[in-house]
Design an enzyme around this catalytic site. Structure first.
Site, PDB file in Angstrom:
ATOM      1  N   ILE A  32       0.685  -1.102  -0.016  1.00 57.20           N
ATOM      2  CA  ILE A  32       0.020   0.403  -0.078  1.00 57.20           C
ATOM      3  C   ILE A  32       1.123   1.063  -0.177  1.00 57.20           C
ATOM      4  O   ILE A  32       0.641   2.070  -0.343  1.00 57.20           O
ATOM      5  CB  ILE A  32      -0.989  -0.427   1.105  1.00 57.20           C
ATOM      6  CG1 ILE A  32      -2.166   0.562   1.128  1.00 57.20           C
ATOM      7  CG2 ILE A  32      -0.342   0.371   2.551  1.00 57.20           C
ATOM      8  CD1 ILE A  32      -3.510   0.524   2.488  1.00 57.20           C
ATOM      9  N   HIS A 101       6.244 -11.578   6.146  1.00 55.81           N
ATOM     10  CA  HIS A 101       5.839 -11.377   4.852  1.00 55.81           C
ATOM     11  C   HIS A 101       7.295 -11.010   4.219  1.00 55.81           C
ATOM     12  O   HIS A 101       8.258 -10.905   4.605  1.00 55.81           O
ATOM     13  CB  HIS A 101       4.835  -9.928   4.514  1.00 55.81           C
ATOM     14  CG  HIS A 101       5.256  -9.102   5.030  1.00 55.81           C
ATOM     15  ND1 HIS A 101       5.365  -8.963   6.612  1.00 55.81           N
ATOM     16  CD2 HIS A 101       6.294  -8.174   5.356  1.00 55.81           C
ATOM     17  CE1 HIS A 101       6.031  -8.084   6.975  1.00 55.81           C
ATOM     18  NE2 HIS A 101       6.188  -7.368   6.228  1.00 55.81           N
ATOM     19  N   HIS A 103       8.808  -9.039   0.707  1.00 58.27           N
ATOM     20  CA  HIS A 103       9.305  -7.924   0.375  1.00 58.27           C
ATOM     21  C   HIS A 103       9.630  -8.172  -0.893  1.00 58.27           C
ATOM     22  O   HIS A 103      10.865  -8.215  -1.233  1.00 58.27           O
ATOM     23  CB  HIS A 103       9.483  -6.384   0.348  1.00 58.27           C
ATOM     24  CG  HIS A 103       8.801  -6.101   1.685  1.00 58.27           C
ATOM     25  ND1 HIS A 103       7.900  -4.855   1.918  1.00 58.27           N
ATOM     26  CD2 HIS A 103       9.013  -6.465   3.517  1.00 58.27           C
ATOM     27  CE1 HIS A 103       8.158  -4.661   3.452  1.00 58.27           C
ATOM     28  NE2 HIS A 103       8.357  -5.226   4.065  1.00 58.27           N
TER      29      HIS A 103
HETATM   30  P1  5GP Z   1       7.326  -5.095   7.235  1.00 59.53           P
HETATM   31  O1  5GP Z   1       7.731  -3.427   7.734  1.00 59.53           O
HETATM   32  O2  5GP Z   1       6.277  -5.242   8.206  1.00 59.53           O
HETATM   33  O3  5GP Z   1       7.952  -5.544   6.837  1.00 59.53           O
HETATM   34  O4  5GP Z   1       5.496  -4.462   6.661  1.00 59.53           O
HETATM   35  C1  5GP Z   1       5.320  -4.216   6.068  1.00 59.53           C
HETATM   36  C2  5GP Z   1       4.513  -3.623   4.680  1.00 59.53           C
HETATM   37  O5  5GP Z   1       2.876  -3.683   5.018  1.00 59.53           O
HETATM   38  C3  5GP Z   1       4.842  -2.255   4.409  1.00 59.53           C
HETATM   39  O6  5GP Z   1       5.171  -2.296   3.350  1.00 59.53           O
HETATM   40  C4  5GP Z   1       3.285  -1.880   5.427  1.00 59.53           C
HETATM   41  O7  5GP Z   1       3.224  -0.648   3.479  1.00 59.53           O
HETATM   42  C5  5GP Z   1       2.261  -2.152   4.201  1.00 59.53           C
HETATM   43  N1  5GP Z   1       0.683  -2.463   4.534  1.00 59.53           N
HETATM   44  C6  5GP Z   1       0.465  -2.165   5.703  1.00 59.53           C
HETATM   45  N2  5GP Z   1      -1.002  -2.577   5.943  1.00 59.53           N
HETATM   46  C7  5GP Z   1      -1.407  -2.923   4.440  1.00 59.53           C
HETATM   47  C8  5GP Z   1      -2.203  -2.417   3.866  1.00 59.53           C
HETATM   48  O8  5GP Z   1      -3.426  -2.345   4.476  1.00 59.53           O
HETATM   49  N3  5GP Z   1      -2.819  -3.022   2.870  1.00 59.53           N
HETATM   50  C9  5GP Z   1      -0.711  -2.768   2.282  1.00 59.53           C
HETATM   51  N4  5GP Z   1      -1.624  -3.717   0.502  1.00 59.53           N
HETATM   52  N5  5GP Z   1       0.081  -3.256   3.002  1.00 59.53           N
HETATM   53  C10 5GP Z   1      -0.118  -2.670   4.161  1.00 59.53           C
END
Ligand code: 5GP
Ligand code: ZN
Length: 115
Positions: A32, A101, A103
């Site tokens: 997002i 997840h 990336h």
């Molecule tokens: P982290 O920091 O946990 O590795 O990454 C989480 C990712 O999830 C971030 O890049 C953030 O932008 C994405 N993200 C958070 N909330 C949402 C959402 O509601 N929808 C989508 N598509 N991505 C999300």
């Protein structure tokens, strides 16, 4: 399925997402808040809090996740110029959503080291 997990809700369709790929085990969708021209998240449908929560039983699932990510990267046209996979893990790893997840980042030259 974990009741209060954002990504479990995305998998269940309770929260909308721009789907890139789905099968019995995996789901991929656009981030997002993209950090690169192409920024896809690929996740197991099974709730795993992070990579530290995985064990030997998840070996095939994790292998599939990586190989499917390769196919997605290829479909996005990233294979030739390159791309980056990131798995943020825990507080110091910068993890903000506690459902494993990967990336997939690409579409520009990425700098190193990360912040
Ligand atoms: P982290 O920091 O946990 O590795 O990454 C989480 C990712 O999830 C971030 O890049 C953030 O932008 C994405 N993200 C958070 N909330 C949402 C959402 O509601 N929808 C989508 N598509 N991505 C999300
Ligand atoms: Zn979850």
């Amino acid at each position: 399925m974990s009741d209060d997990c954002l990504f479990c809700k995305i998998i269940a369709g309770e929260i909308p997402s721009n789907k890139v790929y789905s099968d019995d085990d995996l789901y991929a969708f656009e981030d997002i808040n993209p950090a690169a021209p192409q920024h896809i998240l690929i996740i197991p449908k099974k709730h795993l809090t992070n990579i530290n929560s995985a064990n030997e039983k998840d070996e095939a699932l994790l292998g599939k996740l990586l190989l499917r990510a390769n196919e997605i990267a290829k479909e996005l046209g990233l294979a030739e110029d390159g791309f980056r996979y990131v798995i943020n893990t825990g507080r110091d790893g910068g993890q903000t959503v506690f459902h494993l997840h990967l990336h997939i980042l690409g579409g520009r030259a990425l700098s190193w080291p990360p912040g």
